[in-house]
Structures are given as structure tokens and as C-alpha cells.
Design a protein around this motif. Structure first.
Motif, PDB file in Angstrom:
ATOM      1  N   GLN A  34       2.852 -15.901  -0.038  1.00 26.30           N
ATOM      2  CA  GLN A  34       3.104 -14.901  -1.084  1.00 26.30           C
ATOM      3  C   GLN A  34       4.585 -14.515  -1.102  1.00 26.30           C
ATOM      4  OE1 GLN A  34       3.991 -11.454  -0.724  1.00 26.30           O
ATOM      5  NE2 GLN A  34       4.050 -11.663   1.503  1.00 26.30           N
ATOM      6  N   GLY A  69     -14.992  -6.319   2.186  1.00 20.46           N
ATOM      7  CA  GLY A  69     -13.995  -5.367   1.688  1.00 20.46           C
ATOM      8  C   GLY A  69     -13.901  -5.440   0.183  1.00 20.46           C
ATOM      9  N   VAL A 121     -10.403  -4.156   9.638  1.00 21.75           N
ATOM     10  CA  VAL A 121     -11.150  -4.095  10.902  1.00 21.75           C
ATOM     11  C   VAL A 121     -10.743  -5.261  11.811  1.00 21.75           C
ATOM     12  CG1 VAL A 121     -13.431  -4.066  11.976  1.00 21.75           C
ATOM     13  CG2 VAL A 121     -13.087  -2.957   9.747  1.00 21.75           C
ATOM     14  N   LYS A 142     -17.897   0.427  -4.905  1.00 21.97           N
ATOM     15  CA  LYS A 142     -16.595  -0.266  -4.993  1.00 21.97           C
ATOM     16  C   LYS A 142     -16.809  -1.779  -5.058  1.00 21.97           C
ATOM     17  CE  LYS A 142     -13.872   3.323  -2.702  1.00 21.97           C
ATOM     18  NZ  LYS A 142     -13.106   3.698  -1.517  1.00 21.97           N
ATOM     19  N   LYS A 190       0.134  -0.669  -5.185  1.00 23.45           N
ATOM     20  CA  LYS A 190      -0.110  -1.941  -5.885  1.00 23.45           C
ATOM     21  C   LYS A 190      -0.815  -1.775  -7.231  1.00 23.45           C
ATOM     22  CE  LYS A 190      -0.078  -5.265  -2.086  1.00 23.45           C
ATOM     23  NZ  LYS A 190      -0.786  -6.359  -1.409  1.00 23.45           N
ATOM     24  N   ASP A 215     -18.863   0.758   0.832  1.00 20.63           N
ATOM     25  CA  ASP A 215     -19.160   1.558  -0.356  1.00 20.63           C
ATOM     26  C   ASP A 215     -19.603   0.600  -1.464  1.00 20.63           C
ATOM     27  OD1 ASP A 215     -19.121   2.988  -2.712  1.00 20.63           O
ATOM     28  OD2 ASP A 215     -17.312   4.122  -2.213  1.00 20.63           O
ATOM     29  N   ALA A 253      -9.068  -7.941  -1.281  1.00 14.69           N
ATOM     30  CA  ALA A 253     -10.352  -8.531  -1.670  1.00 14.69           C
ATOM     31  C   ALA A 253     -10.318  -8.917  -3.151  1.00 14.69           C
ATOM     32  CB  ALA A 253     -11.486  -7.530  -1.422  1.00 14.69           C
ATOM     33  N   GLY A 259      -4.177 -14.722   8.733  1.00 20.69           N
ATOM     34  CA  GLY A 259      -3.510 -14.208   7.535  1.00 20.69           C
ATOM     35  C   GLY A 259      -2.035 -14.555   7.390  1.00 20.69           C
ATOM     36  N   ALA A 300     -11.338  -9.086   4.282  1.00 20.51           N
ATOM     37  CA  ALA A 300     -10.291  -8.356   3.556  1.00 20.51           C
ATOM     38  C   ALA A 300     -10.405  -6.864   3.865  1.00 20.51           C
ATOM     39  CB  ALA A 300     -10.396  -8.632   2.062  1.00 20.51           C
ATOM     40  N   THR A 301     -10.846  -6.560   5.096  1.00 21.08           N
ATOM     41  CA  THR A 301     -10.807  -5.174   5.591  1.00 21.08           C
ATOM     42  C   THR A 301      -9.779  -5.142   6.730  1.00 21.08           C
ATOM     43  OG1 THR A 301     -12.323  -5.257   7.483  1.00 21.08           O
ATOM     44  CG2 THR A 301     -13.337  -5.119   5.296  1.00 21.08           C
ATOM     45  N   LEU A 361      -7.668 -12.117   6.783  1.00 13.98           N
ATOM     46  CA  LEU A 361      -6.387 -11.803   6.149  1.00 13.98           C
ATOM     47  C   LEU A 361      -5.430 -11.074   7.096  1.00 13.98           C
ATOM     48  CD1 LEU A 361      -7.737 -12.830   3.634  1.00 13.98           C
ATOM     49  CD2 LEU A 361      -6.990 -10.828   2.414  1.00 13.98           C
ATOM     50  N   MET A 402      -0.981 -17.011   4.450  1.00 18.15           N
ATOM     51  CA  MET A 402      -0.990 -16.341   3.143  1.00 18.15           C
ATOM     52  C   MET A 402       0.229 -15.429   2.998  1.00 18.15           C
ATOM     53  SD  MET A 402      -3.835 -13.711   1.669  1.00 18.15           S
ATOM     54  CE  MET A 402      -3.430 -12.501   0.406  1.00 18.15           C
ATOM     55  N   LEU A 403       0.554 -14.723   4.072  1.00 21.27           N
ATOM     56  CA  LEU A 403       1.712 -13.812   4.016  1.00 21.27           C
ATOM     57  C   LEU A 403       2.992 -14.586   3.685  1.00 21.27           C
ATOM     58  CD1 LEU A 403       2.532 -10.752   4.702  1.00 21.27           C
ATOM     59  CD2 LEU A 403       3.491 -11.775   6.761  1.00 21.27           C
ATOM     60  N   ILE A 462       0.835  -1.203   0.000  1.00 25.40           N
ATOM     61  CA  ILE A 462       0.000   0.000   0.000  1.00 25.40           C
ATOM     62  C   ILE A 462       0.867   1.249   0.000  1.00 25.40           C
ATOM     63  CG2 ILE A 462      -1.592   1.313   1.483  1.00 25.40           C
ATOM     64  CD1 ILE A 462      -2.832  -1.341   2.345  1.00 25.40           C
TER      65      ILE A 462
HETATM   66  P1  NAP Z   1      -7.225  -1.673   0.969  1.00 28.76           P
HETATM   67  O1  NAP Z   1      -6.916  -1.808  -0.472  1.00 28.76           O
HETATM   68  O2  NAP Z   1      -7.027  -0.377   1.676  1.00 28.76           O
HETATM   69  O3  NAP Z   1      -8.766  -2.144   1.168  1.00 28.76           O
HETATM   70  C1  NAP Z   1      -9.377  -2.159   2.424  1.00 28.76           C
HETATM   71  C2  NAP Z   1     -10.871  -2.439   2.288  1.00 28.76           C
HETATM   72  O4  NAP Z   1     -11.433  -2.452   3.603  1.00 28.76           O
HETATM   73  C3  NAP Z   1     -11.633  -1.364   1.505  1.00 28.76           C
HETATM   74  O5  NAP Z   1     -12.729  -1.981   0.869  1.00 28.76           O
HETATM   75  C4  NAP Z   1     -12.127  -0.442   2.629  1.00 28.76           C
HETATM   76  O6  NAP Z   1     -13.279   0.293   2.299  1.00 28.76           O
HETATM   77  C5  NAP Z   1     -12.475  -1.467   3.686  1.00 28.76           C
HETATM   78  N1  NAP Z   1     -12.498  -0.891   5.020  1.00 28.76           N
HETATM   79  C6  NAP Z   1     -11.539  -0.151   5.617  1.00 28.76           C
HETATM   80  N2  NAP Z   1     -11.936   0.200   6.852  1.00 28.76           N
HETATM   81  C7  NAP Z   1     -13.190  -0.302   7.018  1.00 28.76           C
HETATM   82  C8  NAP Z   1     -14.128  -0.259   8.065  1.00 28.76           C
HETATM   83  N3  NAP Z   1     -13.865   0.394   9.209  1.00 28.76           N
HETATM   84  N4  NAP Z   1     -15.315  -0.883   7.891  1.00 28.76           N
HETATM   85  C9  NAP Z   1     -15.595  -1.539   6.743  1.00 28.76           C
HETATM   86  N5  NAP Z   1     -14.739  -1.615   5.705  1.00 28.76           N
HETATM   87  C10 NAP Z   1     -13.548  -1.008   5.841  1.00 28.76           C
HETATM   88  O7  NAP Z   1      -6.375  -2.731   1.823  1.00 28.76           O
HETATM   89  P2  NAP Z   1      -5.925  -4.209   1.357  1.00 28.76           P
HETATM   90  O8  NAP Z   1      -4.574  -4.170   0.789  1.00 28.76           O
HETATM   91  O9  NAP Z   1      -7.031  -4.791   0.568  1.00 28.76           O
HETATM   92  O10 NAP Z   1      -5.797  -4.935   2.785  1.00 28.76           O
HETATM   93  C11 NAP Z   1      -6.940  -5.296   3.512  1.00 28.76           C
HETATM   94  C12 NAP Z   1      -6.520  -6.166   4.706  1.00 28.76           C
HETATM   95  O11 NAP Z   1      -5.910  -7.362   4.239  1.00 28.76           O
HETATM   96  C13 NAP Z   1      -5.506  -5.474   5.620  1.00 28.76           C
HETATM   97  O12 NAP Z   1      -5.800  -5.842   6.945  1.00 28.76           O
HETATM   98  C14 NAP Z   1      -4.192  -6.101   5.200  1.00 28.76           C
HETATM   99  O13 NAP Z   1      -3.241  -6.135   6.244  1.00 28.76           O
HETATM  100  C15 NAP Z   1      -4.639  -7.526   4.860  1.00 28.76           C
HETATM  101  N6  NAP Z   1      -3.740  -8.187   3.901  1.00 28.76           N
HETATM  102  C16 NAP Z   1      -3.164  -9.347   4.290  1.00 28.76           C
HETATM  103  C17 NAP Z   1      -2.352 -10.023   3.418  1.00 28.76           C
HETATM  104  C18 NAP Z   1      -1.738 -11.323   3.851  1.00 28.76           C
HETATM  105  O14 NAP Z   1      -0.814 -11.811   3.181  1.00 28.76           O
HETATM  106  N7  NAP Z   1      -2.227 -11.922   4.920  1.00 28.76           N
HETATM  107  C19 NAP Z   1      -2.092  -9.524   2.128  1.00 28.76           C
HETATM  108  C20 NAP Z   1      -2.702  -8.309   1.757  1.00 28.76           C
HETATM  109  C21 NAP Z   1      -3.523  -7.643   2.661  1.00 28.76           C
HETATM  110  P3  NAP Z   1     -13.164   1.792   1.655  1.00 28.76           P
HETATM  111  O15 NAP Z   1     -12.663   1.586   0.251  1.00 28.76           O
HETATM  112  O16 NAP Z   1     -14.541   2.286   1.747  1.00 28.76           O
HETATM  113  O17 NAP Z   1     -12.164   2.532   2.509  1.00 28.76           O
END
Ligand code: NAP
Length: 279
Positions: A248, A125, A193, A153, A65, A150, A130, A241, A190-191, A218, A244-245, A62
Motif C-alpha cells: 500500500q 472484523g 486481536v 456492523k 479514513k 457487533d 475489513a 500484514g 482484520a481485528t 493483517l 500488504m503494508l 485511524i
Molecule cells: P478498525 O476500523 O478500528 O476496525 C477494527 C475491527 O476489529 C472492528 O470490527 C472492531 O469491532 C474489531 N475488534 C476490535 N477489538 C476486537 C476484539 N477484542 N474482539 C473482536 N473484534 C474486535 O481498525 P482497522 O483499520 O480495520 O484495522 C484492523 C487491523 O488491521 C489492525 O490490527 C490494523 O493494524 C490492521 N491493518 C493492517 C494493515 C496492513 O497494511 N497490514 C492496513 C490496515 C489495517 P468493533 O467495531 O466492535 O470495535
């Protein structure tokens, strides 16, 4: 020595340097992996510098990407389908992008759940992660529902995935959780939260969780989120998560070096880094 980087903004919280460093050491490779903070306005300059022959490749997190895509020379089919890149290989100054998040999520889920063909999936998410999960599961799932705060999205993600896969996929609002989670086999968070430090939060009402569900969060910090604790209490299976980490990261290291990464070493290093109180 060849160099590997993680670029993002911020990157200081990432445990990838510890995880990849342990793997490189275990394999006895002459590589060094470092986190490099790159602000959005500096992305073009940073990518130009990463074409240097001393750089074998880099990971992207982030917020780059998606925005980095036009700066690369080529991307693989998974990256095209997901619409986001997390790994780049420097092939003699040419930058080729890969998405290792998507296959890593499917591999981790398949190990925890079993046969994924015909599964019913709810993804919470509509961001990059997601997108990786939905795209990876699309060839196997009977249906996928994307739930986001949203709805536009969520609908856009569903529409993008359906351009690449023949799957029943819909984007709906978070308010639709009740009927969708009740009918699902797999629920993916995939949020962010529930992520540290907001460890008391869960993206979904615990009363919607049921024993027929596998809940895949995740988030890897904390390892057992509130959502996973609620899922366990409801009799659901759980997956955090961290797997997966590691997957990858292992695939990224294989792309850069041609070597099979020691995933057990990476997992140990990741857990150690998380336990160190560094995040
Ligand atoms: P991102 O692109 O910022 O997307 C986050 C999503 O969550 C968006 O849809 C966002 O909605 C939503 N969101 C954020 N805050 C929220 C809330 N309070 N209530 C409801 N929805 C909410 O982030 P990402 O890269 O997809 O990552 C998402 C999660 O996955 C993170 O926790 C990240 O650490 C985890 N992740 C883990 C791995 C792994 O290998 N385990 C890999 C990648 C990501 P809006 O668009 O409306 O803000």
C-alpha cells in the motif's frame, strides 16, 4: 523539497515514516515524509493546510479514513467502493483520494494463495481494513462471510459491499466462526486481536484452523502473531500484514511521485523499524 505526511491520531507508533523515508532516499527524491498527529477536532484545519503547493500528498490512518472523505475534492472508484481513503494526492491545491489498502491486500493474498477466483473467504472484523479486504476480494470470491462481535456492523459492511459488487456476502456474529471457517479457503484477521503488546491473544479458536486454509493476519507487529503460529501448527498456509503494508505504501509513493518504489528497500526498513523495539 516537496512534503508528504501521515495524518492520524495517534501516529507516533507508525513505521510508515521509516518505510517511506528509505524508499525516498533509495530513489534520490527531494521529498520528505513525516508523521503529523491530527486530532479529530483539528481535521478540517489540517486538511486546509495540506492544500499548500509544497505538499505533494499524504496518507491517512485511524481515525480519519472515513471522516476525511467530505473534505476531499474527488475520490477514485476504489475509494468509493471501499468507503474509506488512505492516500491523498495534492493536484495543485485539489485533493484527490485513493485507497491503496484494498489492492495491496488482494495483491499480497494472490501471491500467497494463487488464483483467487472462486475462493471462499471469512473476514474477522468489520472496520476499515475489513472493508478494504472484502471490497477488494468481492469481484473474485464465490462467497464472503464477515464475522464481527457487533453483528449490525458486519451486516452493514456486507450490505455496502453488495451495492458495488455482485457477490454472495453476509455479515454474521463472531459466534458463527465454527461452520464458516471450516468451509473457507481464506481466513483474514482484520481485528487488532493479537497485536503487540497483547501477543498471546488470537481472534479465533485454534481448533477451527485446518490444512486447507490460508490465514492472512493483517497485523504486522508482531510479524508472527499467535493466530499465524496456530495456523502453521494446524498445517494451514500463512501470510502476515507486512507485505500488504509495503504494497500500500509503494502504490502511494507511485501516486505522489510517478516513480516505482523499491519494495525490497521498504520491506527492509519496515522490518528494521519493527526490530528496533520502537513498538
Ligand atoms: P478498525 O476500523 O478500528 O476496525 C477494527 C475491527 O476489529 C472492528 O470490527 C472492531 O469491532 C474489531 N475488534 C476490535 N477489538 C476486537 C476484539 N477484542 N474482539 C473482536 N473484534 C474486535 O481498525 P482497522 O483499520 O480495520 O484495522 C484492523 C487491523 O488491521 C489492525 O490490527 C490494523 O493494524 C490492521 N491493518 C493492517 C494493515 C496492513 O497494511 N497490514 C492496513 C490496515 C489495517 P468493533 O467495531 O466492535 O470495535
Amino acid at each position: 523539497m516537496r512534503r508528504l505526511y501521515l495524518i492520524g491520531h495517534p501516529v507516533a507508533h507508525s513505521i510508515s515514516p521509516q518505510m517511506q523515508g528509505a524508499s525516498i532516499e533509495a530513489l534520490g527524491l527531494d521529498y520528505r515524509y513525516e508523521a503529523m498527529p491530527v486530532a479529530p477536532e483539528s481535521l478540517g484545519r489540517a486538511v486546509a493546510g495540506l492544500r499548500d503547493p509544497s505538499v505533494a500528498g499524504f496518507n491517512i490512518t485511524i481515525p480519519h479514513k472515513v471522516t476525511i472523505l467530505p473534505l476531499l475534492d474527488e475520490v477514485d472508484a476504489t475509494t468509493k467502493a471501499v468507503g474509506a481513503v488512505n492516500t491523498v494526492v495534492n493536484e495543485g491545491g485539489r485533493l484527490k483520494g485513493y485507497n491503496t489498502d484494498s489492492p495491496a491486500a488482494v495483491r499480497a493474498l494472490g501471491e500467497a494463495y494463487g488464483e483467487l477466483d472462486g475462493c471462499h473467504v471469512v473476514v474477522l472484523g468489520a472496520g476499515g481494513a475489513a472493508r478494504a479486504v472484502a471490497s477488494g476480494l468481492a469481484p473474485k470470491a464465490r462467497w464472503i462471510r464477515i464475522l464481527a462481535r457487533d453483528i449490525t456492523k458486519a451486516e452493514a459492511l456486507a450490505s455496502d459491499v453488495s451495492k458495488h459488487h455482485d457477490v454472495d456476502i453476509l455479515g454474521v456474529g463472531l459466534g458463527e466462526a465454527q461452520c464458516n471457517v471450516g468451509a473457507a479457503d481464506i481466513l483474514v484477521n482484520a481485528t487488532p486481536v493479537g497485536m503487540s503488546p497483547n501477543v498471546g491473544n488470537s481472534p479465533v479458536d485454534a481448533r477451527l484452523l485446518h490444512p486447507g486454509l490460508l490465514v492472512f493476519d493483517l497485523i504486522y507487529s508482531p510479524e508472527r502473531t499467535r493466530l499465524l503460529q496456530d495456523a502453521e501448527a494446524s498445517g494451514a498456509k500463512t501470510l502476515g500484514g507486512l507485505t500488504m503494508l509495503v504494497y500500500q505504501g509503494a502504490e502511494a509513493l507511485r501516486l505522489w511521485t510517478g516513480r516505482r518504489a523499491p519494495e525490497d528497500v521498504m520491506m527492509g526498513a519496515a522490518r528494521h523499524a519493527l526490530g528496533d523495539g520502537k513498538r
